[in-house]
Write a protein that holds these residues in place. Structure first.
Motif, PDB file in Angstrom:
ATOM      1  N   ILE A   1       5.720   5.675  -7.072  1.00  0.00           N
ATOM      2  CA  ILE A   1       6.485   4.949  -6.070  1.00  0.00           C
ATOM      3  C   ILE A   1       6.664   5.865  -4.860  1.00  0.00           C
ATOM      4  N   PRO A   2       7.059   5.332  -3.714  1.00  0.00           N
ATOM      5  CA  PRO A   2       7.179   6.172  -2.513  1.00  0.00           C
ATOM      6  C   PRO A   2       8.050   7.412  -2.691  1.00  0.00           C
ATOM      7  N   THR A   3       9.069   7.331  -3.549  1.00  0.00           N
ATOM      8  CA  THR A   3       9.980   8.465  -3.726  1.00  0.00           C
ATOM      9  C   THR A   3       9.606   9.375  -4.895  1.00  0.00           C
ATOM     10  N   GLY A   4       8.544   9.052  -5.604  1.00  0.00           N
ATOM     11  CA  GLY A   4       8.145   9.883  -6.749  1.00  0.00           C
ATOM     12  C   GLY A   4       7.481   9.054  -7.837  1.00  0.00           C
TER      13      GLY A   4
ATOM     14  N   LEU B   1       0.810  -1.212   0.000  1.00  0.00           N
ATOM     15  CA  LEU B   1       0.000   0.000   0.000  1.00  0.00           C
ATOM     16  C   LEU B   1       0.846   1.266   0.000  1.00  0.00           C
ATOM     17  N   GLN B   2       0.321   2.276  -0.711  1.00  0.00           N
ATOM     18  CA  GLN B   2       0.968   3.571  -0.790  1.00  0.00           C
ATOM     19  C   GLN B   2      -0.038   4.669  -0.443  1.00  0.00           C
ATOM     20  N   VAL B   3       0.478   5.873  -0.339  1.00  0.00           N
ATOM     21  CA  VAL B   3      -0.367   7.035  -0.061  1.00  0.00           C
ATOM     22  C   VAL B   3      -1.427   7.170  -1.150  1.00  0.00           C
TER      23      VAL B   3
END
Length: 265
Positions: free
Chosen positions: A195-198, A51-53
């Motif tokens: 992705i979490p970093t962009g 899961l991601q934002v």
């Protein structure tokens, strides 16, 4: 006159050859199709999604006595009817910018980077520790609220779609949007992924059977797909031999008539 006609013929023959779209470029998985059995499917495609934002999850908590868990559920369970994305948007739990979801009574629960199975076990453990006993026969179900993707470019139907299933590949997504027309470039389909970093992106060649080994072959929630147009679309001479020949003959007739009129002035 002969020199003019000769050069015009050369020009149109070149355009005829350059503007036609090869038949093999209109087919899916045509290249290396005889080696499909030897192609190893990317193992990453079958790893559980984390899961991601901004992801939305649907959570259902059940127990022997339904009244005991009513307060923990946002809405009453629906046993009939079809659940839509709009309903899930309001009844589901959206992962906030800090990776948390807010559950009634329990409060904030950090789920970023976890699979739905991990969230289910975490939630069940917390409920048993703080609110229930084993005798309650607690059962927690956590599901991703569909795979949402956006598709644009040379495709029959552009826009954002949501598919209620656990896995979705690029070919299924394209089929859901009405297929790529002959003007679309099946060799350069871009998938942009959050992705979490962009963001990161990859380019797929859908005419090559090896595409099934790409980490972008199976889509993930919130992927953006862009199908580039073929260069032949901008020439205006036609997309196949018959269209190009018809246009070429018409232009040849116009140019010849114009040349004769100017010559006789």
């Amino acid at each position: 006159m002969k020199f003019f006609i000769k050069n015009i013929k050369i020009f149109f023959i070149f355009q005829l050859l350059a503007s036609c779209i090869p038949f093999k470029d209109t087919l899916y998985l045509e290249k290396n199709k005889d080696k499909v059995a030897d192609i190893e499917i990317n193992a990453d495609a079958y790893k559980p999604y984390r899961l991601q934002v901004d992801d939305i999850v649907a959570i259902e908590i059940k127990a022997s006595n339904p009244k005991d868990v009513e307060i923990f559920n946002k809405t009453e369970s629906k046993t009939t009817g079809t659940v839509t994305q709009d309903q899930l948007y309001f009844s589901g739990y959206q992962v906030d910018g800090y990776g948390n979801i807010r559950i009634p009574v329990i409060g904030l629960l950090n789920v970023q980077g976890q699979t739905v199975d991990e969230v289910s076990k975490l939630l069940e453990k917390k409920l048993l520790e703080e609110y229930f006993t084993a005798a309650s026969n607690l059962f927690v179900t956590v599901k991703l609220a569909g795979i949402k993707y956006t598709i644009n470019g040379e495709i029959a139907t552009t826009g954002t779609n949501t598919v209620f299933q656990d896995k979705l590949n690029i070919l299924e997504a394209i089929a859901n949007s009405g297929d790529i027309p002959i003007t679309g470039n099946k060799k350069e389909v871009v998938v942009m992924r959050k992705i979490p970093t962009g963001y990161q992106s990859g380019t797929l060649d859908l005419t090559d059977a090896n595409v099934i080994n790409s980490p972008y072959f199976y889509l993930k929630p919130n992927d953006y797909i862009y199908i580039k147009p073929l260069k032949q679309k901008s020439t205006g001479l036609g997309l196949n031999g018959l269209q190009t020949l018809t246009t070429t003959l018409s232009l040849f007739g116009v140019l010849t008539t114009t040349y004769l009129l100017i010559k006789n002035l």
